[in-house]
Motif scaffolding. Structure first.
Motif, PDB file in Angstrom:
ATOM      1  N   PHE A  13     -59.095  15.222  -5.453  1.00 50.11           N
ATOM      2  CA  PHE A  13     -60.694  15.333  -5.572  1.00 50.11           C
ATOM      3  C   PHE A  13     -60.180  16.533  -6.386  1.00 50.11           C
ATOM      4  O   PHE A  13     -60.626  16.907  -7.664  1.00 50.11           O
ATOM      5  CB  PHE A  13     -61.113  16.967  -5.008  1.00 50.11           C
ATOM      6  N   ALA A  14     -59.196  16.177  -6.948  1.00 47.06           N
ATOM      7  CA  ALA A  14     -58.722  17.228  -8.666  1.00 47.06           C
ATOM      8  C   ALA A  14     -58.568  16.478  -9.684  1.00 47.06           C
ATOM      9  O   ALA A  14     -59.461  17.546 -10.822  1.00 47.06           O
ATOM     10  CB  ALA A  14     -56.348  18.098  -8.253  1.00 47.06           C
ATOM     11  N   THR A  15     -58.927  15.160  -9.597  1.00 49.36           N
ATOM     12  CA  THR A  15     -59.138  14.229 -10.474  1.00 49.36           C
ATOM     13  C   THR A  15     -59.981  14.297 -10.279  1.00 49.36           C
ATOM     14  O   THR A  15     -60.322  13.897 -12.127  1.00 49.36           O
ATOM     15  CB  THR A  15     -58.130  12.552 -10.120  1.00 49.36           C
ATOM     16  N   TRP A  16     -60.788  14.328 -10.125  1.00 50.71           N
ATOM     17  CA  TRP A  16     -62.625  14.097 -10.076  1.00 50.71           C
ATOM     18  C   TRP A  16     -63.397  15.372 -10.218  1.00 50.71           C
ATOM     19  O   TRP A  16     -63.699  15.616 -11.182  1.00 50.71           O
ATOM     20  CB  TRP A  16     -62.971  13.670  -8.678  1.00 50.71           C
ATOM     21  N   LYS A  17     -62.370  16.163 -10.573  1.00 56.64           N
ATOM     22  CA  LYS A  17     -63.645  17.828 -10.619  1.00 56.64           C
ATOM     23  C   LYS A  17     -62.837  18.304 -12.300  1.00 56.64           C
ATOM     24  O   LYS A  17     -63.434  18.617 -12.724  1.00 56.64           O
ATOM     25  CB  LYS A  17     -62.396  18.839 -10.115  1.00 56.64           C
ATOM     26  N   GLU A  18     -61.396  17.548 -12.616  1.00 54.57           N
ATOM     27  CA  GLU A  18     -61.507  17.240 -14.100  1.00 54.57           C
ATOM     28  C   GLU A  18     -62.524  16.392 -14.766  1.00 54.57           C
ATOM     29  O   GLU A  18     -62.725  16.783 -15.994  1.00 54.57           O
ATOM     30  CB  GLU A  18     -59.712  16.731 -14.952  1.00 54.57           C
ATOM     31  N   ASP A  42     -62.777  19.286   6.937  1.00 55.33           N
ATOM     32  CA  ASP A  42     -62.275  18.393   7.191  1.00 55.33           C
ATOM     33  C   ASP A  42     -62.354  17.045   6.292  1.00 55.33           C
ATOM     34  O   ASP A  42     -61.760  15.824   7.219  1.00 55.33           O
ATOM     35  CB  ASP A  42     -63.241  17.718   8.619  1.00 55.33           C
ATOM     36  N   GLN A  43     -63.006  17.165   5.505  1.00 55.14           N
ATOM     37  CA  GLN A  43     -62.700  16.193   4.233  1.00 55.14           C
ATOM     38  C   GLN A  43     -62.406  16.036   2.982  1.00 55.14           C
ATOM     39  O   GLN A  43     -63.499  16.157   2.216  1.00 55.14           O
ATOM     40  CB  GLN A  43     -64.090  14.963   4.925  1.00 55.14           C
ATOM     41  N   GLU A  44     -61.232  16.530   3.011  1.00 55.30           N
ATOM     42  CA  GLU A  44     -61.234  16.871   1.203  1.00 55.30           C
ATOM     43  C   GLU A  44     -61.547  16.043  -0.217  1.00 55.30           C
ATOM     44  O   GLU A  44     -61.995  16.701  -1.111  1.00 55.30           O
ATOM     45  CB  GLU A  44     -60.139  17.708   0.688  1.00 55.30           C
ATOM     46  N   ASP A  45     -61.309  15.409   0.154  1.00 58.10           N
ATOM     47  CA  ASP A  45     -61.678  13.989  -1.232  1.00 58.10           C
ATOM     48  C   ASP A  45     -62.905  13.175  -0.601  1.00 58.10           C
ATOM     49  O   ASP A  45     -63.501  11.921  -0.819  1.00 58.10           O
ATOM     50  CB  ASP A  45     -60.569  12.825  -0.706  1.00 58.10           C
ATOM     51  N   TYR A  46     -64.430  14.046   0.134  1.00 61.51           N
ATOM     52  CA  TYR A  46     -65.118  13.759  -0.268  1.00 61.51           C
ATOM     53  C   TYR A  46     -66.287  14.897  -0.629  1.00 61.51           C
ATOM     54  O   TYR A  46     -66.203  16.029  -0.726  1.00 61.51           O
ATOM     55  CB  TYR A  46     -66.384  13.620   1.409  1.00 61.51           C
ATOM     56  N   VAL A  47     -67.565  14.479  -2.284  1.00 62.94           N
ATOM     57  CA  VAL A  47     -68.058  15.346  -2.837  1.00 62.94           C
ATOM     58  C   VAL A  47     -69.022  15.807  -2.598  1.00 62.94           C
ATOM     59  O   VAL A  47     -70.300  14.585  -2.701  1.00 62.94           O
ATOM     60  CB  VAL A  47     -67.782  15.061  -4.450  1.00 62.94           C
TER      61      VAL A  47
END
Length: 100
Positions: A13-18, A42-47
């Motif tokens: 997520f952090a890389t996607w957000k950047e 419950d799914q931190e890597d789903y946007v």
């Protein structure tokens, strides 16, 4: 109001957000009036992303640019897992609820 809804899994997520924050398609010049980023608890890597536009044409054009430029070869391409799910919707009603 017309909203472009996008959902997809991301590698981190952090890389996607950047990559998202780098704004490669210049959201404001492309007609984006506001956006919301959400993800399941419950799914931190789903946007789940919602971008609001004044017109359907602006939303369709922006989606086409995302699909052709950004998702295939752009800065967010390496952060995506699989193909994003998209849809364009029209807001029919908005109402705030005040507790009684």
């Amino acid at each position: 109001m017309i909203t472009l809804q996008i959902e997809h899994e991301v590698r981190d997520f952090a890389t996607w957000k950047e990559a998202f924050d780098s704004d490669p398609l210049n959201r404001s010049a492309s007609g984006v009036r506001s956006f919301r980023i959400s993800r399941p608890l419950d799914q931190e890597d789903y946007v789940m992303l919602e971008m609001d536009f004044d017109t359907q044409e602006a939303a369709v054009d922006f989606l086409a640019r995302l699909q052709n430029d950004t998702w295939k070869t752009g800065v967010t391409a390496p952060t995506l897992v699989g193909e994003p799910s998209t849809r364009i919707v029209e807001t029919i009603a908005v109402q705030s609820v005040v507790p009684t």
